[in-house]
Design a protein around this motif. Structure first.
Motif, PDB file in Angstrom:
ATOM      1  N   VAL A  91       0.863  -1.180   0.000  1.00  9.88           N
ATOM      2  CA  VAL A  91       0.000   0.000   0.000  1.00  9.88           C
ATOM      3  C   VAL A  91       0.899   1.228   0.000  1.00  9.88           C
ATOM      4  O   VAL A  91       1.814   1.348   0.805  1.00  9.88           O
ATOM      5  CB  VAL A  91      -0.913  -0.004   1.244  1.00  9.88           C
ATOM      6  N   GLN A  92       0.612   2.144  -0.905  1.00 13.73           N
ATOM      7  CA  GLN A  92       1.374   3.389  -0.959  1.00 13.73           C
ATOM      8  C   GLN A  92       0.471   4.516  -0.496  1.00 13.73           C
ATOM      9  O   GLN A  92      -0.654   4.656  -0.968  1.00 13.73           O
ATOM     10  CB  GLN A  92       1.877   3.657  -2.376  1.00 13.73           C
ATOM     11  N   PHE A  93       0.976   5.327   0.419  1.00 14.81           N
ATOM     12  CA  PHE A  93       0.212   6.439   0.946  1.00 14.81           C
ATOM     13  C   PHE A  93       0.584   7.703   0.183  1.00 14.81           C
ATOM     14  O   PHE A  93       1.742   7.944  -0.139  1.00 14.81           O
ATOM     15  CB  PHE A  93       0.502   6.621   2.442  1.00 14.81           C
TER      16      PHE A  93
END
Length: 71
Positions: free
Chosen positions: A66-68
């Motif tokens: 997951v990339q924020f």
């Protein structure tokens, strides 16, 4: 059983679990048969046989990273 233990000279508390050696002495003194175990032991024939193969497990897939986003 506690009364019997006290009258037979065994030291036993008024509450709690009764030790196995006192239970065995009580049964021996009462000429009662020993209680049967809850589950019967497997026969020696089963112990001699070869063990069965364990089922192969499929590997789990990894979850995507997951990339924020910076706001």
């Amino acid at each position: 059983m506690r009364e019997w233990a006290a009258s037979s000279g065994h030291q036993l508390s008024e509450r709690g679990r009764i030790p196995q050696h006192i239970i065995e002495a009580y049964e021996k003194g009462q000429n009662a048969p020993a209680p049967q175990p809850a589950k019967a032991a497997k026969s020696s024939k089963a112990a001699v046989s070869t063990p069965t193969k364990a089922a192969k497990r499929t590997p789990r897939r990894k979850a995507p990273a997951v990339q924020f986003k910076a706001s």
